[in-house]
Design a protein around this motif. Structure first.
Motif, PDB file in Angstrom:
ATOM      1  N   SER A   2       0.992  -1.247  -0.031  1.00 25.63           N
ATOM      2  CA  SER A   2       0.001  -0.006   0.151  1.00 25.63           C
ATOM      3  C   SER A   2       0.856   1.278   0.006  1.00 25.63           C
ATOM      4  O   SER A   2       1.920   1.343   0.595  1.00 25.63           O
ATOM      5  CB  SER A   2      -0.816  -0.018   1.362  1.00 25.63           C
ATOM      6  N   GLY A   3       0.337   2.368  -0.597  1.00 25.95           N
ATOM      7  CA  GLY A   3       0.750   3.720  -0.622  1.00 25.95           C
ATOM      8  C   GLY A   3       0.284   4.519   0.630  1.00 25.95           C
ATOM      9  O   GLY A   3      -0.020   3.827   1.757  1.00 25.95           O
ATOM     10  N   ILE A   4       0.043   5.743   0.432  1.00 23.59           N
ATOM     11  CA  ILE A   4      -0.589   6.475   1.546  1.00 23.59           C
ATOM     12  C   ILE A   4      -2.070   6.546   0.848  1.00 23.59           C
ATOM     13  O   ILE A   4      -2.448   7.072   0.085  1.00 23.59           O
ATOM     14  CB  ILE A   4       0.171   7.984   1.522  1.00 23.59           C
ATOM     15  N   PRO A   5      -3.005   5.902   2.003  1.00 20.78           N
ATOM     16  CA  PRO A   5      -4.313   5.824   1.842  1.00 20.78           C
ATOM     17  C   PRO A   5      -4.974   7.222   1.395  1.00 20.78           C
ATOM     18  O   PRO A   5      -4.720   8.375   2.128  1.00 20.78           O
ATOM     19  CB  PRO A   5      -4.947   5.459   2.885  1.00 20.78           C
ATOM     20  N   GLY A   6      -6.032   7.275   0.247  1.00 10.68           N
ATOM     21  CA  GLY A   6      -6.603   8.424  -0.165  1.00 10.68           C
ATOM     22  C   GLY A   6      -5.744   9.591  -0.887  1.00 10.68           C
ATOM     23  O   GLY A   6      -6.365  10.338  -1.426  1.00 10.68           O
TER      24      GLY A   6
ATOM     25  N   GLY B 216      -3.743   8.532  -3.581  1.00 15.00           N
ATOM     26  CA  GLY B 216      -3.142   7.557  -4.748  1.00 15.00           C
ATOM     27  C   GLY B 216      -2.932   8.461  -5.812  1.00 15.00           C
ATOM     28  O   GLY B 216      -1.945   8.278  -6.580  1.00 15.00           O
ATOM     29  N   HIS B 217      -3.897   9.444  -6.187  1.00 16.53           N
ATOM     30  CA  HIS B 217      -3.637  10.464  -7.127  1.00 16.53           C
ATOM     31  C   HIS B 217      -2.491  11.335  -7.224  1.00 16.53           C
ATOM     32  O   HIS B 217      -1.983  11.718  -8.349  1.00 16.53           O
ATOM     33  CB  HIS B 217      -5.007  11.275  -7.654  1.00 16.53           C
TER      34      HIS B 217
ATOM     35  N   HIS C  41       0.563  10.213  -5.468  1.00 18.41           N
ATOM     36  CA  HIS C  41       1.545   9.320  -5.405  1.00 18.41           C
ATOM     37  C   HIS C  41       3.008   9.952  -6.407  1.00 18.41           C
ATOM     38  O   HIS C  41       3.963   9.588  -5.534  1.00 18.41           O
ATOM     39  CB  HIS C  41       1.321   7.884  -5.663  1.00 18.41           C
ATOM     40  N   ILE C  42       2.738  10.234  -7.487  1.00 15.03           N
ATOM     41  CA  ILE C  42       3.886  10.509  -8.245  1.00 15.03           C
ATOM     42  C   ILE C  42       4.479  11.749  -7.693  1.00 15.03           C
ATOM     43  O   ILE C  42       5.875  12.160  -7.814  1.00 15.03           O
ATOM     44  CB  ILE C  42       3.289  10.760  -9.956  1.00 15.03           C
ATOM     45  N   TRP C  43       3.620  12.745  -7.127  1.00 12.57           N
ATOM     46  CA  TRP C  43       4.632  14.022  -6.522  1.00 12.57           C
ATOM     47  C   TRP C  43       4.930  13.512  -5.283  1.00 12.57           C
ATOM     48  O   TRP C  43       6.084  14.068  -4.833  1.00 12.57           O
ATOM     49  CB  TRP C  43       3.322  14.887  -6.478  1.00 12.57           C
ATOM     50  N   ILE C  44       4.374  12.733  -4.582  1.00 11.64           N
ATOM     51  CA  ILE C  44       4.978  12.247  -3.028  1.00 11.64           C
ATOM     52  C   ILE C  44       6.260  11.631  -3.429  1.00 11.64           C
ATOM     53  O   ILE C  44       7.057  11.626  -2.524  1.00 11.64           O
ATOM     54  CB  ILE C  44       3.994  11.548  -2.304  1.00 11.64           C
TER      55      ILE C  44
ATOM     56  N   ILE D 148       6.091   1.473  -5.854  1.00 10.01           N
ATOM     57  CA  ILE D 148       4.516   2.019  -5.601  1.00 10.01           C
ATOM     58  C   ILE D 148       4.279   3.276  -6.165  1.00 10.01           C
ATOM     59  O   ILE D 148       3.435   3.705  -6.932  1.00 10.01           O
ATOM     60  CB  ILE D 148       4.239   1.588  -4.254  1.00 10.01           C
ATOM     61  N   PHE D 149       5.261   4.206  -5.528  1.00 11.15           N
ATOM     62  CA  PHE D 149       4.957   5.854  -5.666  1.00 11.15           C
ATOM     63  C   PHE D 149       5.296   6.246  -7.443  1.00 11.15           C
ATOM     64  O   PHE D 149       4.830   7.210  -7.506  1.00 11.15           O
ATOM     65  CB  PHE D 149       5.616   6.347  -4.720  1.00 11.15           C
ATOM     66  N   TRP D 150       6.260   5.404  -8.064  1.00 15.02           N
ATOM     67  CA  TRP D 150       6.596   5.717  -9.487  1.00 15.02           C
ATOM     68  C   TRP D 150       5.534   5.004 -10.173  1.00 15.02           C
ATOM     69  O   TRP D 150       5.103   5.890 -11.148  1.00 15.02           O
ATOM     70  CB  TRP D 150       8.017   5.327  -9.562  1.00 15.02           C
ATOM     71  N   VAL D 151       5.646   3.748 -10.228  1.00 10.70           N
ATOM     72  CA  VAL D 151       4.738   3.329 -11.194  1.00 10.70           C
ATOM     73  C   VAL D 151       3.539   2.446 -10.613  1.00 10.70           C
ATOM     74  O   VAL D 151       2.978   1.556 -11.638  1.00 10.70           O
ATOM     75  CB  VAL D 151       5.474   2.139 -12.104  1.00 10.70           C
ATOM     76  N   GLY D 152       3.075   2.404  -9.238  1.00 12.54           N
ATOM     77  CA  GLY D 152       2.029   1.831  -8.754  1.00 12.54           C
ATOM     78  C   GLY D 152       2.141   0.111  -8.748  1.00 12.54           C
ATOM     79  O   GLY D 152       1.159  -0.465  -9.015  1.00 12.54           O
TER      80      GLY D 152
END
Length: 313
Positions: free
Chosen positions: A19-23, A25-26, A28-31, A88-92
């Motif tokens: 899992s990434g950070i809940p809520g 997901g959109h 993630h690329i910036w995070i 996860i944060f780069w490509v899901g």
């Protein structure tokens, strides 16, 4: 084979979902941008510490040899979590095979408990340096330091080695979603479709026999150090003695505070928001490797001077 057995076998998962950070997901690329920067600083910082200690003969002393062990452990922790977190944060990329997950949690827990041992060794170093300065060189020889390092590594490997095999024997069915961007024993065992009492008891035993014992011995070391320092007549000498411990105290707090917090949340904080668990997980594994090189570079004059000389060259 009956239809019921077919349904049961089809529900058994061969992968886990990280899992990434809940809520969020959109975003993630910036995070991923600050996360990538943190990993870069952590890896470069610990590599710099290792390089400086290796190339500077004046730093081949017990205190800095233990610091190099800490930097090597922090470097290993960063490299253990980097592929799955940035994946996860780069490509899901959320899926991870069971065996890969078990391997990752083995290295994460092994290195975490090794870091606890190294912090205890550094507390012992400060205790001998302040309480028994005349015997410092004879007690902490290179041979002794090597044995301490090997014993610390041996303890961590021996205690964590059974965990992947204990997890591998379980079937995993239902939702295969983990709470973090990496695998932890206490997370994975909750997904098993079997009795996990043995894993839970063994996990508690490992925590108590490593982090529990180490933290108590560190507190004892500093109680004895404080008693010795308070007996010194000169205020300037007292401050000088305590100042040599500041970096280590910061490293201890950076390591134990998030570890204890995450363990409490996993075992007793079932009602805690999922976001709190995720953020505490990031603090637990990202902050010590990131901050330790910074703390030691700022607070240790020899390291600070060498870093300044390297960047000004």
């Amino acid at each position: 084979m009956t239809l019921g057995s077919l349904g049961n076998s089809s529900s058994i998962s061969s992968t886990f979902l990280l899992s990434g950070i809940p809520g969020l997901g959109h975003t993630h690329i910036w995070i991923s941008i600050p996360l990538s920067f943190m990993y870069l600083v952590s890896i470069l910082g610990n590599c710099t510490i290792l390089f400086i200690i290796k190339t500077e003969p004046s730093l081949h002393e017990p205190m800095y040899l233990f610091l190099s062990m800490l930097a090597l452990t922090d470097l290993g922790l960063s490299l253990c979590t980097l592929p799955t977190v940035l994946g996860i944060f780069w490509v899901g990329a959320r899926e991870i095979l069971h065996d890969a997950c078990f391997a990752q949690l083995f290295f994460i827990h092994c290195l975490s408990f090794l870091e606890s041992s190294v912090l205890l060794s550094m507390a012992f170093d400060r205790f001998v340096a302040i309480c028994h300065p005349l015997h410092y060189a004879s007690i902490l020889t290179n041979t002794t330091i090597g044995r301490i390092g090997l014993a610390s590594l041996g303890r961590s490997v021996a205690l964590i080695f059974p965990l992947p095999f204990m997890l591998k024997r379980f079937p995993y069915c239902g939702s295969p979603v983990l709470s973090h961007s990496y695998c932890l024993h206490q997370e994975v065992m909750k997904l098993a479709c079997a009795d996990i009492k043995a894993n839970s008891i063994y996990g508690m035993f490992v925590i108590i026999s490593t982090v529990g014992v180490d933290s108590l011995l560190i507190l004892l070391s500093y109680a004895l150090i404080l008693r010795t320092v308070l007996s010194i007549a000169s205020r300037a000498e007292r401050l000088k003695a305590l100042n040599t411990c500041v970096s280590h105290i910061c490293a201890v707090l950076l390591f134990y505070t998030p570890m204890v917090g995450l363990s409490v949340i996993h075992r007793f904080g079932k009602q805690a928001p999922h976001l709190v668990q995720v953020l505490m997980g990031f603090v637990y594994l990202l902050f010590p490797p990131l901050m330790n090189p910074i703390v030691y570079s700022v607070k240790t004059k020899q390291i600070r001077d060498r870093v300044a000389h390297a960047f000004c060259w």
